[in-house]
Design an enzyme around this catalytic site. Structure first.
Site, PDB file in Angstrom:
ATOM      1  N   HIS A 463      57.064 -59.753  89.191  1.00  0.00           N
ATOM      2  CA  HIS A 463      57.992 -60.065  90.288  1.00  0.00           C
ATOM      3  C   HIS A 463      58.068 -58.916  91.285  1.00  0.00           C
ATOM      4  CE1 HIS A 463      61.761 -61.726  92.111  1.00  0.00           C
ATOM      5  NE2 HIS A 463      61.996 -60.432  92.314  1.00  0.00           N
ATOM      6  N   GLU A 464      58.351 -57.719  90.781  1.00  0.00           N
ATOM      7  CA  GLU A 464      58.493 -56.588  91.696  1.00  0.00           C
ATOM      8  C   GLU A 464      57.185 -56.260  92.389  1.00  0.00           C
ATOM      9  OE1 GLU A 464      61.272 -55.540  92.634  1.00  0.00           O
ATOM     10  OE2 GLU A 464      62.457 -56.588  91.113  1.00  0.00           O
ATOM     11  N   HIS A 467      56.858 -58.090  95.600  1.00  0.00           N
ATOM     12  CA  HIS A 467      57.441 -57.372  96.732  1.00  0.00           C
ATOM     13  C   HIS A 467      56.479 -56.298  97.240  1.00  0.00           C
ATOM     14  CE1 HIS A 467      61.394 -59.162  96.607  1.00  0.00           C
ATOM     15  NE2 HIS A 467      61.647 -58.750  95.375  1.00  0.00           N
ATOM     16  N   HIS A 470      53.807 -57.729  99.343  1.00  0.00           N
ATOM     17  CA  HIS A 470      54.338 -58.041 100.669  1.00  0.00           C
ATOM     18  C   HIS A 470      54.300 -56.786 101.546  1.00  0.00           C
ATOM     19  CE1 HIS A 470      57.631 -60.673 102.813  1.00  0.00           C
ATOM     20  NE2 HIS A 470      56.550 -60.533 103.526  1.00  0.00           N
TER      21      HIS A 470
END
Length: 675
Positions: A463-464, A467, A470
């Site tokens: 999940h992290e 980020h 991105h």
């Protein structure tokens, strides 16, 4: 005083020279950075030249580079590797920074120039879409911040913002201190029955770090603890849960209740000053949701089915263990049931999730297959702590992409939870490439022992890293739009999409290997993982909705209503009952006094964004499954249309560009077992 921040770093990718930075450097650098940006902005605001895109908006984007350098480093350390001295300095500089931001945002001369440029947009045919979005976003943000208020209104607004900056810093510091104080000390090893050797080693190491005998169970940010699923001792499980839930409400110097109430009242007052009925209305006006009513519509539509599922799940778990399941029993009973139904309990999976292999052969592998990225560790480059690892990232053609930093382990100076933040923001205007850091809070085992992750930690790492992708892949002209600088209720979308690769067959087979033998995850455990999709979703959805609705309840108070609230616990109980989400044995994922997301972490009235983004995420997962899955072609489209644009495009417009239509809610309902 000369400081390491005075000039851009000469290290690769402008990585800050962390080893040269000392505590005494920060305040002079902040003072110099504030003064420099004030002078730069004053020159723009006081200019007698006709306002243009170049001499106003572009000029603004160039300001504050020294302040950005010191701020990125300081706030990275204050959250991940803090000390009491750093906390004191944060309390000192936070109101100064708030006042500084207000001085810029509320400057009537600057506001008039930005509005003039906005009004003349129709006369410019040479501006790009990103240029136009820069004008529109700047005007909107200044308007919502109060740039149109009269002098008295601005003065009060500035005072509110300064006090809020101090209060949110205090909330976070109280939470960190209370979380450390409430770590559960165990002296009898028999109480640890059910924990594997890796977990015991981590607990022993945590105790040794504090000079204690035995074992120390440190607390995560959320309600509960990952080891509750393994611990057979019901009394110890209850101790851990009660310690977790008591944070910030013990009547000591770390009590957050009065801090919280003051934050809520000031936010409500500020909303009224800005012409809004409540703080949630201010926040959503600048998000993709647009109104609190839209948020309520999504959340409330899920409550009845989620709560009913949770009640049914509790009954099943109570039958499984032979007693009425309480909050501290839920994870334990769930693991027993999971083992019975799927042969995929946490203890069986953990030996196959060695951290470095998960990182290299799972997280990095998926990014390589999708986006052509390669990650090379750079031991010659140093982070802010010796535990921080630095990786250089290249693209498919060998081009430089940026740096990725990973800070995996928990420590007393690190706040709870997991997050990504930029250390250097990408910007074509400034000629910078991204440097991003992921922080997790994995318990560190004793020297020589492997770091074995539980399934939840594997999912958190993916999940992290979403980020981080991105931040690494986005290519924008202006720093305002760099990486994750998007509307807050969209920012979780890319990270949630990246979670799909955790159990993607080819990715799972690549990283899920026994840490001692190298044997792949047995077929029955693989089957268990796939069969258990949707398992325990009543609990997961209910604990999330409870927190999201609690966040909304606090921030939909008017100024008068906020002033009337004096009892935090009573308000919380009533808010959950009114929302229909007060489910026995399923407490909110975050209770008010340790709800860092909303009272110190920038998600105020925005915690709904996780499930708001999950509508897009679930729809996107279906797209990947229908369009090649883990392939360069599918990854290239996702990178070009969504990750690559950062905040330079309206998020929902970017999604339509990617998907060919708006997102549909059906995939989310199916995933959550709510259809």
């Amino acid at each position: 005083m000369a400081t390491p921040f005075d000039e851009p770093s000469t290290l690769p990718y402008a990585l800050p020279p962390f080893r040269d930075v000392r505590l005494e450097h920060y305040r002079p650098a902040f003072d110099a950075g504030l003064a420099e940006q004030r002078a730069e902005v004053e020159a723009i605001a006081a200019s007698t030249q006709t306002p243009t895109f170049e001499n106003t908006l572009v000029a603004l984007e160039r300001t504050g580079q020294l302040l950005a350098r010191v701020s990125h480093v300081f706030f990275t350390l204050s959250s991940a590797d803090s000390t009491s001295e750093l906390h004191d300095l944060e309390a000192e500089v936070s109101p100064l920074l708030a006042a500084h931001r207000d001085a810029i945002t509320l400057d009537s001369r600057l506001y008039a120039r930005v509005r003039a440029v906005h009004d003349a947009l129709g006369d410019r045919t040479d501006l790009t879409d990103e240029d136009r979005r820069l004008v529109e976003r700047t005007l909107t943000e200044m308007t919502l911040a109060g740039a149109g208020l009269d002098d008295a209104g601005k003065e009060r607004l500035t005072a509110i913002n300064q006090e809020l900056s101090t209060l949110t810093t205090t909330f976070e510091r109280n939470l960190l201190e209370d979380t450390n104080d409430l770590a559960v000390h165990v002296t009898d090893e028999t109480e640890l029955e059910g924990l594997d050797d890796g977990a015991k080693s981590a607990a022993a190491g945590a105790a040794a770090d504090r000079g204690l005998e035995g074992w120390l169970i440190t607390l995560p940010l959320y309600t509960g603890h990952p080891w509750l699923s393994s611990l057979a001792n019901r009394g110890l499980r209850e101790r851990i849960m009660r310690a977790s839930q008591s944070r910030g409400r013990r009547g000591n110097e770390h009590d957050n209740r009065q801090v919280l109430l003051r934050i809520v009242r000031l936010r409500a007052e500020r909303a009224e000053l800005l012409g809004f009925p409540n703080h949630a209305a201010v926040v959503t006006a600048d998000e993709t949701a647009k109104t609190p009513e839209a948020v309520e519509g999504l959340l409330s539509s899920l409550v009845t089915a989620a709560a009913a599922n949770a009640d049914d799940e509790r009954a099943v778990r109570s039958r499984t263990v032979g007693f009425d399941v309480e909050a501290w029993d839920w994870a334990y009973a769930t693991e027993i049931l999971r083992g019975e139904q799927f042969a995929a309990d946490s203890s069986a999976l953990r030996p196959y999730f060695e951290a470095d292999r998960v990182l290299r052969d799972g997280v990095f592998h998926a990014a390589g297959e999708l986006y052509g990225l390669t990650f090379t560790e750079r031991p010659d480059l140093h982070g802010y702590n010796d535990e921080v690892r630095v990786f250089e990232v290249h693209g498919a053609s060998g081009e430089e992409v940026g740096l990725y930093l990973l800070d995996l382990y928990t420590r007393d100076g690190k706040r709870g939870g997991a997050w990504m933040n930029p250390v250097v923001e990408q910007s074509a205007l400034l000629g910078t490439l991204p440097v991003v850091v992921n922080n997790l809070n994995v318990a560190k085992p004793a020297a020589g022992s492997p770091t074995l992750l539980i399934q939840d930690e594997v999912e958190t790492l993916f999940h992290e890293f979403g980020h981080a992708l991105h931040g690494l892949i986005a290519r924008t002209t202006y720093p305002r739009f760099s990486g994750t600088n998007v509307e807050r209720d969209f920012v979780e979308f890319p990270s949630q999409v990246n979670e799909m690769w955790v159990s993607w067959p080819s990715v799972l087979a690549n990283y899920a290997k026994h840490h001692e033998t190298g044997e792949p995850l047995p077929p029955e455990l693989v089957l268990g993982l796939s069969d258990s999709a949707g398992f325990n979703e009543g609990f997961a959805t209910t604990e999330y909705l409870a927190a999201a609705l609690l966040d909304q309840a606090w921030h939909r108070l008017s100024a008068a209503s906020a002033a009337a609230v004096t009892d935090v616990e009573a308000f919380e109980r009533q808010a959950l009952q009114d929302a229909g989400i007060a489910v026995e044995a399923v407490p909110p994922r975050y209770s008010s006094t340790y709800f860092a997301h909303t009272f110190s972490g920038g998600y105020d009235a925005g915690y709904y964004g996780y499930i708001w983004s999950e509508v897009l995420d679930a729809d996107t997962v279906e797209w990947f499954r229908s369009n090649g899955g883990l392939s360069r072609e599918a990854g290239a489209r996702f990178a070009e249309k969504l990750l690559g644009v950062g905040g330079a495009k309206d998020p929902l417009e970017a999604y339509r560009d990617f998907r060919g239509r708006d997102a549909e809610v059906g995939p989310l309902l199916r995933r959550r077992g709510l259809e």
